[in-house]
Enzyme design. Structure first.
Site, PDB file in Angstrom:
ATOM      1  N   ARG A 167     -55.827 -41.856 -11.861  1.00  0.00           N
ATOM      2  CA  ARG A 167     -55.982 -40.469 -12.156  1.00  0.00           C
ATOM      3  C   ARG A 167     -55.913 -39.707 -13.313  1.00  0.00           C
ATOM      4  O   ARG A 167     -55.843 -40.525 -14.658  1.00  0.00           O
ATOM      5  CB  ARG A 167     -54.482 -39.559 -11.478  1.00  0.00           C
ATOM      6  CG  ARG A 167     -53.616 -40.193 -10.094  1.00  0.00           C
ATOM      7  CD  ARG A 167     -52.505 -39.835  -9.816  1.00  0.00           C
ATOM      8  NE  ARG A 167     -52.394 -40.812  -8.504  1.00  0.00           N
ATOM      9  CZ  ARG A 167     -51.499 -41.250  -8.253  1.00  0.00           C
ATOM     10  NH1 ARG A 167     -50.618 -42.587  -9.257  1.00  0.00           N
ATOM     11  NH2 ARG A 167     -50.882 -41.885  -7.144  1.00  0.00           N
ATOM     12  N   LYS A 191     -47.158 -41.661 -10.320  1.00  0.00           N
ATOM     13  CA  LYS A 191     -45.909 -40.649 -10.018  1.00  0.00           C
ATOM     14  C   LYS A 191     -45.013 -40.950  -9.596  1.00  0.00           C
ATOM     15  O   LYS A 191     -43.986 -42.131  -9.231  1.00  0.00           O
ATOM     16  CB  LYS A 191     -46.930 -39.916  -8.615  1.00  0.00           C
ATOM     17  CG  LYS A 191     -47.803 -39.520  -8.324  1.00  0.00           C
ATOM     18  CD  LYS A 191     -47.929 -38.664  -7.001  1.00  0.00           C
ATOM     19  CE  LYS A 191     -49.008 -38.085  -7.006  1.00  0.00           C
ATOM     20  NZ  LYS A 191     -50.109 -37.725  -5.885  1.00  0.00           N
ATOM     21  N   HIS A 259     -61.224 -36.896  -9.297  1.00  0.00           N
ATOM     22  CA  HIS A 259     -60.392 -37.622  -8.827  1.00  0.00           C
ATOM     23  C   HIS A 259     -61.969 -38.121  -7.590  1.00  0.00           C
ATOM     24  O   HIS A 259     -61.239 -39.455  -7.684  1.00  0.00           O
ATOM     25  CB  HIS A 259     -60.222 -36.200  -8.147  1.00  0.00           C
ATOM     26  CG  HIS A 259     -58.423 -38.084  -7.264  1.00  0.00           C
ATOM     27  ND1 HIS A 259     -58.034 -37.650  -8.286  1.00  0.00           N
ATOM     28  CD2 HIS A 259     -58.523 -37.182  -6.069  1.00  0.00           C
ATOM     29  CE1 HIS A 259     -56.674 -38.379  -7.470  1.00  0.00           C
ATOM     30  NE2 HIS A 259     -57.688 -38.322  -5.814  1.00  0.00           N
ATOM     31  N   ARG A 262     -62.113 -41.707  -8.999  1.00  0.00           N
ATOM     32  CA  ARG A 262     -61.054 -42.518  -8.145  1.00  0.00           C
ATOM     33  C   ARG A 262     -61.080 -43.112  -6.977  1.00  0.00           C
ATOM     34  O   ARG A 262     -60.396 -44.492  -6.438  1.00  0.00           O
ATOM     35  CB  ARG A 262     -59.058 -41.882  -8.392  1.00  0.00           C
ATOM     36  CG  ARG A 262     -57.969 -42.548  -7.484  1.00  0.00           C
ATOM     37  CD  ARG A 262     -56.803 -41.782  -8.510  1.00  0.00           C
ATOM     38  NE  ARG A 262     -55.713 -41.900  -7.690  1.00  0.00           N
ATOM     39  CZ  ARG A 262     -54.771 -43.476  -7.796  1.00  0.00           C
ATOM     40  NH1 ARG A 262     -54.283 -43.744  -9.082  1.00  0.00           N
ATOM     41  NH2 ARG A 262     -53.686 -43.311  -6.820  1.00  0.00           N
ATOM     42  N   HIS A 285     -50.349 -46.286  -4.713  1.00  0.00           N
ATOM     43  CA  HIS A 285     -49.652 -45.875  -3.883  1.00  0.00           C
ATOM     44  C   HIS A 285     -48.168 -46.881  -3.184  1.00  0.00           C
ATOM     45  O   HIS A 285     -48.211 -47.069  -3.490  1.00  0.00           O
ATOM     46  CB  HIS A 285     -50.677 -46.016  -1.918  1.00  0.00           C
ATOM     47  CG  HIS A 285     -52.388 -45.198  -2.602  1.00  0.00           C
ATOM     48  ND1 HIS A 285     -53.154 -45.339  -1.941  1.00  0.00           N
ATOM     49  CD2 HIS A 285     -51.925 -43.459  -3.471  1.00  0.00           C
ATOM     50  CE1 HIS A 285     -53.764 -44.655  -2.455  1.00  0.00           C
ATOM     51  NE2 HIS A 285     -53.692 -43.849  -3.411  1.00  0.00           N
ATOM     52  N   TYR A 294     -58.939 -45.468   2.882  1.00  0.00           N
ATOM     53  CA  TYR A 294     -60.179 -45.513   2.492  1.00  0.00           C
ATOM     54  C   TYR A 294     -61.340 -46.889   3.420  1.00  0.00           C
ATOM     55  O   TYR A 294     -62.269 -46.844   3.577  1.00  0.00           O
ATOM     56  CB  TYR A 294     -60.345 -46.669   0.689  1.00  0.00           C
ATOM     57  CG  TYR A 294     -59.547 -45.701   0.115  1.00  0.00           C
ATOM     58  CD1 TYR A 294     -61.078 -44.510  -0.577  1.00  0.00           C
ATOM     59  CD2 TYR A 294     -58.591 -45.684  -0.144  1.00  0.00           C
ATOM     60  CE1 TYR A 294     -60.328 -43.813  -1.342  1.00  0.00           C
ATOM     61  CE2 TYR A 294     -58.287 -44.664  -1.164  1.00  0.00           C
ATOM     62  CZ  TYR A 294     -59.058 -43.636  -1.970  1.00  0.00           C
ATOM     63  OH  TYR A 294     -58.537 -42.644  -2.727  1.00  0.00           O
TER      64      TYR A 294
END
Length: 313
Positions: A167, A191, A259, A262, A285, A294
């Protein structure tokens, strides 16, 4: 909220708890600045609505007595203002966070928000760049900055986004010490402070070293690696602006954002035979279902190629 300039009419009992909630989000839950700002903004909009809905500044008793009908009225109000399903879903997430915080303190009943379902989200797939487009974006020679060290900086950041799947906030948080000893991998704080390890491919490593060789600022080991033209911490908006300039120069679509690099990282790995579980770990994730989107991108590209190439279609 005092820390965020939460200047909204609220009774003192609620105002104090709003400050405590904001502190909890920042210090204990460690939300990203972007998510934190969104939660605060959504709750600010909700309290503004309640002030008119209740004909007065809301207090804890009003929050405790919220009904699903009150929440539906707020969503209808936001929808009339043009808010889409994603915005409404995020608004509910912010309000739910506040009510759960108050419920844990015995100050509110969150049953109303638990009974609410988020609006159905439209299905959309990430829009990656092609491999040639992604490589062009990351080349130092394609950068439009007049200063060579700035062009090298931009190329290094974009190389980390595409080469490591970072990110933009993760790339800009890197320090020189993260590259000590020319490592083959980077340890990334994602995150919520979740750590992951990503391989540092030689091309990305070379781009970072080229930038460091040209950078005119002294880079302390524990300070941000990427600097603005005045020596301060590089802001995401600068890289986003550079990407917009590259879109125009290289003829890329409007979906070509930092982004999107990514997304390109994940899509190209999947197309090359990478397994979903490994890609999930590389992206950081929390859930495999997030990464599974994806597979839809890869399938869509295969179908597009088939429809363009098959002589009987």
């Amino acid at each position: 909220m005092a820390e965020e300039g939460f200047l909204i009419a609220a009774r003192p009992d609620l105002a104090n708890q709003l400050q405590a909630w904001a502190g909890n989000l920042r210090q204990e839950r460690r939300l990203s600045p972007h998510t934190l700002d969104a939660y605060l903004r959504d709750v600010r909009q909700f309290l503004t609505f309640l002030t008119g809905h209740l004909a007065g500044a809301p207090g804890l008793s009003d929050i405790d007595n919220l009904r699903p009908a009150d929440l539906r009225a707020f969503l209808a109000h936001r929808r009339r203002d043009g808010a889409g399903a994603r915005t409404l879903g995020r608004s509910l997430a912010g309000i739910r966070s506040l009510l759960r915080f108050l419920e844990k303190r015995g100050l509110a009943n969150a049953a109303g928000i638990h009974a609410m379902r988020a609006p159905k989200q439209p299905k959309s797939l990430p829009k990656p760049l092609t491999d040639r487009q992604a490589v062009a974006v990351t080349r130092s020679g394609e950068q439009l900055a007049e200063e060579p060290w700035v062009a090298a900086r931009n190329a290094a950041v974009l190389s980390l986004l595409y080469g490591c799947g970072l990110r933009i906030s993760e790339a800009l948080a890197l320090c020189p010490q993260d590259f000590a000893g020319n490592p083959a991998a980077l340890h990334i704080a994602g995150k919520g402070g979740k750590m992951r390890m990503v391989p540092l491919i030689p091309v990305a490593s070379a781009a970072v070293h080229h930038y460091r060789d040209l950078c005119p600022w002294h880079l302390e080991a524990g300070e941000p690696l990427f600097r603005g033209v005045r020596g301060g911490t590089l802001q995401p908006a600068i890289i986003q602006k550079e990407m917009r300039r590259l879109r125009s120069a290289l003829g890329l679509p409007d979906t070509a954002t930092p982004h999107a690099l990514r997304h390109s990282f994940a899509t190209h790995l999947l197309a090359g035979g990478g397994d979903l579980r490994s890609i999930q770990e590389l992206l950081g994730h929390a859930s495999l279902s997030t990464t599974q989107i994806y597979t839809g991108v890869d399938t869509a590209r295969l179908l597009e190629a088939y429809q363009k190439a098959h002589p009987r279609v």
